[in-house]
Design an enzyme around this catalytic site. Structure first.
Site, PDB file in Angstrom:
ATOM      1  N   GLY A 156       0.840  -1.230  -0.219  1.00 28.31           N
ATOM      2  CA  GLY A 156      -0.147   0.006  -0.212  1.00 28.31           C
ATOM      3  C   GLY A 156       0.782   1.328  -0.100  1.00 28.31           C
ATOM      4  O   GLY A 156       1.912   1.113   0.421  1.00 28.31           O
ATOM      5  N   PHE A 203       0.776   9.486   3.609  1.00 32.45           N
ATOM      6  CA  PHE A 203       1.758   9.291   4.479  1.00 32.45           C
ATOM      7  C   PHE A 203       2.927   8.755   4.492  1.00 32.45           C
ATOM      8  O   PHE A 203       3.775   8.439   5.266  1.00 32.45           O
ATOM      9  CB  PHE A 203       1.043   8.298   5.664  1.00 32.45           C
ATOM     10  CG  PHE A 203       0.533   7.308   5.120  1.00 32.45           C
ATOM     11  CD1 PHE A 203       1.317   6.166   5.426  1.00 32.45           C
ATOM     12  CD2 PHE A 203      -0.888   6.812   4.624  1.00 32.45           C
ATOM     13  CE1 PHE A 203       1.120   4.712   4.856  1.00 32.45           C
ATOM     14  CE2 PHE A 203      -1.062   5.564   4.005  1.00 32.45           C
ATOM     15  CZ  PHE A 203      -0.150   4.381   4.197  1.00 32.45           C
ATOM     16  N   VAL A 220       3.404   1.154   2.995  1.00 28.67           N
ATOM     17  CA  VAL A 220       3.286   0.137   3.963  1.00 28.67           C
ATOM     18  C   VAL A 220       3.633  -1.148   2.956  1.00 28.67           C
ATOM     19  O   VAL A 220       3.466  -1.531   2.028  1.00 28.67           O
ATOM     20  CB  VAL A 220       1.650  -0.198   4.230  1.00 28.67           C
ATOM     21  CG1 VAL A 220       1.538  -1.440   5.123  1.00 28.67           C
ATOM     22  CG2 VAL A 220       1.220   1.098   4.639  1.00 28.67           C
ATOM     23  N   ASP A 225     -11.767   9.342  12.579  1.00 27.54           N
ATOM     24  CA  ASP A 225     -11.694   8.969  11.061  1.00 27.54           C
ATOM     25  C   ASP A 225     -12.104   7.654  10.907  1.00 27.54           C
ATOM     26  O   ASP A 225     -11.847   7.005  10.147  1.00 27.54           O
ATOM     27  CB  ASP A 225     -10.287   9.252  10.667  1.00 27.54           C
ATOM     28  CG  ASP A 225     -10.314   9.121   9.204  1.00 27.54           C
ATOM     29  OD1 ASP A 225     -11.420   9.713   8.560  1.00 27.54           O
ATOM     30  OD2 ASP A 225      -9.366   9.142   8.505  1.00 27.54           O
TER      31      ASP A 225
END
Length: 1315
Positions: free
Chosen positions: A11, A15, A18, A125
């Site tokens: 992923g 940010f 992953v 969130d």
């Protein structure tokens, strides 16, 4: 990284990346999240650290487990469980899930959220992308980047976090929110899992926000009733009514399926979100939410989007128009600033605008969204980005909408009705049209187009040309909708100013009233109706208020109001208004204008309402008689416009509009005393007309009290007039029909449109009648039980407070009513805990809670009700009461707010909220506390000695000079200020009057000292209280100064800061006819002289000497008839004479002053004699020139050596000893002082007297004559026997202090020493 193998990337996002990994030397598969540090701000890194800290402590099967975290030079690495996939993937593949699977997921989500909320953590969130799939079909909640662990001091948050599709209404409106925002998101997720789309979906943020706020949820028929009920609870727009803990756990849809994780007791985190808040914390939470509520009605989400669109539109306009059009724009714009209101006859400005500036954009952007169905949500890019990332100012993006750059300006057709209709649809405030209003405002071409249309079509209208009406009416409707739908007051006012509003509108209205030919046109009524709607929308705009950010708008507003008022009389007297629409619309516009005036400055509102009594009185009288003339044959004042049809033939619109206008004129908005000042004279005028003997107006208005529509408005009119007229109160108190109507309203026998508000006004109205008349109108004694039922059973706080106000008035008149303690305590607790909605000012300038506080005081102080005080003081009501009072005072609290949230700390407000508790209510509350503590004194000790006590904080605040200045300026504040201050002083005296633990008393003293209460007490007495009421504060001040050195210093420093004012006050107080006050002050001054250095005592010398230095004050005090005053005066002199040479000189130079001092030695009162002997003794010490003058005192002092009071004997012995070195040996020998002192030294029963005699003999023996006498008396032998007696005492017994002096005196009397 040496612990893990990195296998493959699974992923990637903003940010970082992953990767799937495996822990070395094991089969454990993990997820490694690599987050680059480069380019991230300190705030982002702090947020990342907070996310890691939150995740580190989480242990729940449905929450992803963080296994490890560490940093490299360039990255932060977070290691978590490895998940098999995302819940979002199932939605991508399958569209939706069966209800049984949704039920299983719901139970797991609720379990995870219960765990977080029990630890006071908000996720903020919640969305399908943040729900991972675990092995075995379970789910795990992840991504805690927006999560917040809330401290015990944090009640609500306001920072915008999350994804808009799953945001709750309170969050998108930027209102304070709590954990229930997470529960809304859970409802959205479960709805999407079951239906395939979120409950609210749109590709535009503007449309989405409107849907979330306004639209109901559409429920497919496939959802079971149980599931639907569950989702309805979670998707309730009002967070206070939303399904929440603990009820959520027991809903049938998930009951028995939720896993509750229990953990060992840890540190106290405060009340978990999964439990109901105690009442006192609920009060705090409501108050904090109220304080942090946004001041405007514009969401920050939309504000940022509006800003982006405006910038984007301007940027594209410049790109497409080129320099030539830019130059044309510059020459065609109206100059900024405030200009005189434009007249219709002005030359129209040249306009290069072509039709359809925004029509093309409208068609392409919004027309296709006109269906009422929710569109299916495409899976690609279907969710709106997170709000914090949605509107980056450095990268403005178009939200899928076309703009003015796609319009071919050079080939447009002239205006058409169809295009104006498109603009009207654009500005309609419906869910899908939130973008267009600001787009229009930001487009200068639209502004010039409006102005041009009004000029050109307006000119045609005045000539009676139908084409002008057909052109101007669509423009009117667009303007009306635009003014009503846009909340950006700055942009809206700028548009109005550029477009020549409201001058063009009012000019059109004026000219239309002057043109008879125009009034004959068939379309005239429609034209006026639409014109009036635009003017009304203009008056309702927020830029007309004083609090508006637009500085010059108030002047324009005032001029527009005056112009409209000039026209109103003619509008109400239109002869051909058969449908009554013009009168109705004119009255509605006038009502809106009054409401805008109420929020304006005192100068503007006073000028407006004053004109209703002078130049515009015809309007005021016309309104009053227009409501009543058709019903009864009354005399109409000359010139007053009349409604042309009888009331009975009209619809209910006209009387309703007239009564509403009258209520708007008379009723003062809550918390705006300046506005009431302006309206008071208008109410006087109306009241005088209603009290005329020949007037039929009063019976007419009274008859309308039972009318469903007129009732509330007429109640407000009569109530406002009675506030200023006692005569009208008397007349209404004698009107059977008026009283019967009011009684029926209380009993619910009259069907009215708004029963709650009508009942509230009626309760206050009856309270006002009783208060003004000071007796009960006929039949009111029967209302007790009805009003008591309203008080104990109503859930509307304003009704509870109004009912309490009336019950208090009835109780004072002897009416009995049955109130069960548990019921009225519960009612009071509810009223004090729930948010207050103040809609009407109670009678007598009272506050919202005043009536309740007065009623509680009555209930608790009735004879035989002492046990109630004990029950009340241990109930929730007692705690809630003081929390509410603290919030009314806006006391500062002790924690700090972070990240846009509100904690228990809040900056102190400059002014208490007098609308909630007035000075009278404060006095009642403090009296209630006094009654409680008198009955339960130990409760007082616990309340005042507890660390951080809210009661102690309140009492200290009530003595602060800043608060007292505010109190004095409040309505009736100066009247109740002494009551408040004296009540506070009485309450603070409790710890000193009771047997209190020493450590607790030290804590109380420290608390008072740290808040400088001693200084405040002196300032209170000096600046705020009359002399007759300063006795108690001075007594408390004296107690504090005697017990605490810092408080004494605060007293002296306060005197030094304002010596002239305070010394003047102290001089008057010392010579007052209040002996206790004078005694306390003298005691305080004596302690000051004893403890502090001479540099701090000059003000005391000034007090005693007087302004002319004749020592008249001292003479008066020495001759005072009260023993205690004389005693304290001598004691003060005794301490001063140790330091003050000026006072010694005065005793010598001021005639008769020394005689007054010596006169005290012969006073009948032993305390006075004791103090006088102390003063004389200090005067004799190193007397110098004063010594010979003291010779006359030797006989008196010698006689006092035999006084029965040991203190007097000790003082006199010391005084006589001081006289020896001053050359008075002969006088001492004549009075046989050595013999008497020797006898005392050998035989007095009091050790301290023996010691004083021995010290005196040591001093006197230096005189040869006295030395010889002592030797001849065998003093050595006698003293030796005394010394032997001291030596014979057991070794365990302490030797008396006199033994040392005895040995030294024996040594001095030996012959060898004598020689």
């Amino acid at each position: 990284m040496e612990k893990y193998h990195v296998l493959e990337m699974i992923g990637e996002g903003s940010f970082g990346r992953v990767y799937k990994g495996r822990r070395k030397y094991s089969a454990q598969v993990v997820a490694l999240k690599f987050i680059p540090k480069l380019g991230r701000s300190e705030k982002e890194l702090r947020n990342l650290q907070r996310e890691i800290e939150i995740m580190r402590g989480l242990r729940h099967p449905n929450i992803v487990h963080m296994l490890d975290s560490f940093e490299t030079d360039k990255e932060v690495v977070v290691v978590t469980d490895y998940a098999e996939g995302e819940l979002f993937q199932i939605l991508e593949d399958d569209g939706k899930l069966p209800e049984d699977q949704v039920q299983a997921i719901a139970a797991q989500l609720v379990s995870a959220l219960y765990y977080l909320h029990s630890h006071r953590i908000l996720h903020r969130d919640m969305k399908p992308q943040n729900i991972l799939l675990a092995k075995g079909g379970g789910i795990k909640l992840c991504d805690f980047g927006f999560a917040r662990a809330m401290s015990t001091n944090t009640m609500v948050l306001t920072s915008i976090k999350g994804t808009p599709l799953y945001m709750s209404p309170e969050l998108v409106e930027e209102r304070p929110y709590d954990h229930t925002a997470d529960l809304w998101s859970v409802g959205c997720i479960l709805y999407e899992l079951a239906v395939g789309t979120p409950p609210f979906y749109a590709t535009s943020i503007f449309q989405l926000v409107s849907l979330i706020l306004k639209d109901p949820v559409r429920w497919p028929s496939t959802i079971s009733p149980c599931f639907k009920n569950f989702l309805q609870g979670l998707l309730t727009k009002d967070p206070r009514q939303r399904l929440s803990w603990p009820d959520l756990l027991y809903h049938p849809f998930i009951a028995g399926h939720v896993t509750i994780i229990t953990e060992p007791a840890g540190p106290d985190l405060g009340t978990p979100f999964t439990s109901r808040l105690p009442p006192e914390l609920q009060v705090l939470k409501d108050e904090q939410a109220h304080r942090l509520a946004p001041k405007g009605n514009q969401s920050r989400i939309l504000t940022q989007a509006y800003k982006r669109m405006a910038e984007e539109a301007m940027q594209k306009k410049h790109q497409n128009t080129g320099p030539a059009l830019e130059q044309e724009d510059k020459t065609s714009k109206v100059a900024p600033g405030t200009a005189p209101l434009p007249r219709l006859g002005a030359t129209p400005q040249e306009s290069s605008l072509l039709a359809g500036i925004l029509a093309s954009e409208l068609k392409s952007s919004w027309a296709k969204s006109g269906t009422g169905e929710v569109p299916s949500a495409p899976r690609e890019n279907r969710t709106t980005p997170d709000c914090e990332r949605a509107f980056p100012e450095e990268r403005p993006e178009v939200l899928g909408q076309r703009s003015t750059d796609v319009v071919d300006l050079e080939n447009e057709e002239p205006d058409s009705d169809n295009e104006w209709q498109h603009l009207l649809e654009t500005t309609e405030p419906v869910p899908i049209q939130l973008k267009a209003p600001l787009t229009l405002l930001c487009n200068p071409d639209f502004c010039q187009r409006i102005q041009s249309q009004l000029h050109e079509a307006g000119g045609q209208i005045l000539k009676g040309i139908l084409e002008g009406a057909s052109h101007i009416l669509p423009a009117f409707r667009v303007l009306s909708s635009l003014l009503s739908s846009c909340s950006d007051s700055v942009a809206l006012y700028s548009f109005c100013r550029e477009a020549g509003l409201p001058g063009l509108l009012l000019s059109l209205l004026r000219h239309s009233q002057e043109s008879n030919s125009l009034q004959q046109q068939s379309w005239y009524g429609t034209f006026l109706q639409d014109l009036m709607a635009v003017i009304q929308a203009y008056f309702a705009c927020t830029f007309n208020l004083e609090r508006s950010q637009t500085s010059d708008s108030l002047q324009v507003f005032q001029e527009a109001a005056n112009l409209f008022l000039d026209l109103l009389g003619k509008l109400l007297a239109q002869p051909d208004d058969s449908e009554q629409t013009l009168r109705r619309d004119s009255l509605m516009c006038f009502t809106v204008l009054c409401e805008a005036m109420d929020g304006n400055s005192r100068a503007i509102s006073k000028a407006f309402y004053s004109s209703l009594l002078t130049t515009q009185q015809v309007v005021l009288d016309g309104l009053l008689h227009g409501l009543t003339v058709p019903q009864l044959p009354v005399h109409t004042p000359q010139g007053a416009p009349q409604v042309s049809q009888p009331l009975r033939e009209q619809s209910e619109d006209i009387p309703g509009a007239i009564s509403s206008a009258l209520a708007a004129i008379c009723t003062a908005p809550v918390g705006l005393p300046d506005c009431w000042d302006a309206k008071e004279q208008v109410c006087w005028h109306l009241a005088n007309q209603l009290t005329e003997d020949s007037s039929q107006l009063r019976p007419s208005l009274i008859s309308g009290l039972q009318h469903p529509i007129l009732c509330l408005h007429l109640l407000k009119v009569l109530y406002s007039c009675c506030l200023v007229s006692e005569g009208l109160c008397r007349l209404l108190g004698q009107e059977p029909l008026a009283l019967e109507s009011l009684f029926m309203l209380i009993q619910g026998k009259v069907k009215v449109v708004d029963w709650e508000e009508s009942t509230e006004v009626t309760l206050y109205f009856l309270s006002l009648l009783v208060f003004r008349l000071q007796n009960l109108p006929c039949g009111m004694e029967k209302l007790g039980s009805d009003v008591a039922t309203l008080f104990t059973h109503s859930h509307v706080v304003s009704l509870v407070s109004a009912a309490a106000c009336l019950l208090g008035q009835l109780g004072q008149q002897g009416v009995t009513f049955d109130l069960q303690p548990m019921e009225w305590m519960a009612a009071a607790t509810h009223a004090l805990s729930a948010p207050a909605e103040v809609r009407l000012t109670p009678p007598g300038s009272c506050g919202f809670y005043d009536g309740l506080l007065i009623l509680l005081l009555q209930l608790l102080t009735e004879q035989g009700k002492a046990s109630l005080i004990r029950d009340m003081s241990s109930s929730e009501m007692w705690t809630v009461l003081w929390h509410r009072f603290s919030m009314v005072l806006r006391l500062p609290e002790e924690a700090s707010a972070q990240e846009g949230e509100l904690s228990l700390s809040s900056p102190p407000s400059p002014e208490p909220d007098w609308t909630l508790i007035s000075p009278q209510g404060m006095a009642a509350l403090l009296s209630l506390a006094m009654a409680t503590f008198t009955q339960e004194p130990q409760l007082c000790l616990s309340c005042l000695s507890q660390h951080g006590s809210i009661l102690m904080s309140i009492l200290k605040h009530l003595l602060c000079p800043s608060f007292l200045n505010q109190l004095r300026q409040a309505p009736h504040g100066s009247e109740f200020l002494p009551v408040v201050v004296l009540s506070v002083c009485q309450l603070l005296c409790f710890p000193f009057a009771l047997d209190m633990d020493a450590d607790l008393l030290i804590g109380v003293l420290a608390d008072l000292r740290d808040s400088e209460v001693a200084a405040h007490l002196l300032q209170v007495c000096c600046y705020h209280l009359p002399l007759m009421q300063v006795e108690l504060p001075i007594s408390l001040l004296t107690r504090l100064a005697l017990m605490d050195p810092t408080s004494l210093n605060q007293f002296v420093n306060t005197v030094s800061a304002s010596p002239r004012t305070i010394v003047s006050f102290l001089s008057v107080a010392l010579l007052s006819d209040q002996p206790l006050l004078t005694s306390d002050l003298l005691s305080l001054l004596a302690h000051t002289a004893r403890v502090l250095s001479p540099s701090h005592l000059s003000f005391i010398q000034e007090l005693l000497a007087g302004s002319d230095e004749s020592y008249r004050p001292l003479r008066s005090l020495l001759g005072h008839p009260e023993n205690s005053v004389r005693a304290h005066t001598y004691r003060l002199l005794g301490h001063l004479l140790q330091h003050s040479m000026a006072l010694r000189g005065a005793l010598q130079s001021q005639s008769g002053l020394l005689s007054l001092l010596l006169l005290g030695l012969g006073d009948k009162d032993p305390v006075v004699r004791c103090s006088a002997s102390f003063a004389v003794g200090n005067a004799a010490y190193q007397a110098g020139p004063l010594g010979p003058a003291l010779a006359a005192a030797v006989p008196s002092m010698t006689q006092l050596l035999g006084d029965p009071q040991a203190g007097i004997r000790r003082n006199v012995a010391s005084a006589l000893g001081n006289l020896g070195p001053e050359g008075l040996g002969e006088e001492l020998l004549q009075c046989e002082v050595p013999q008497r002192l020797l006898e005392m030294a050998c035989g007095d029963p009091q050790p301290n007297v023996k010691e004083a005699a021995l010290i005196a003999l040591r001093s006197l023996q230096q005189e040869p004559g006295i030395h010889q006498v002592l030797v001849s008396l065998g003093a050595s032998e006698k003293l030796s026997l005394l010394s032997l007696g001291n030596q014979s005492l057991p070794h365990s017994s302490p030797r008396p202090a006199s033994a040392k002096h005895c040995r030294k005196l024996i040594h001095l009397l030996r012959p060898a020493h004598s020689m």
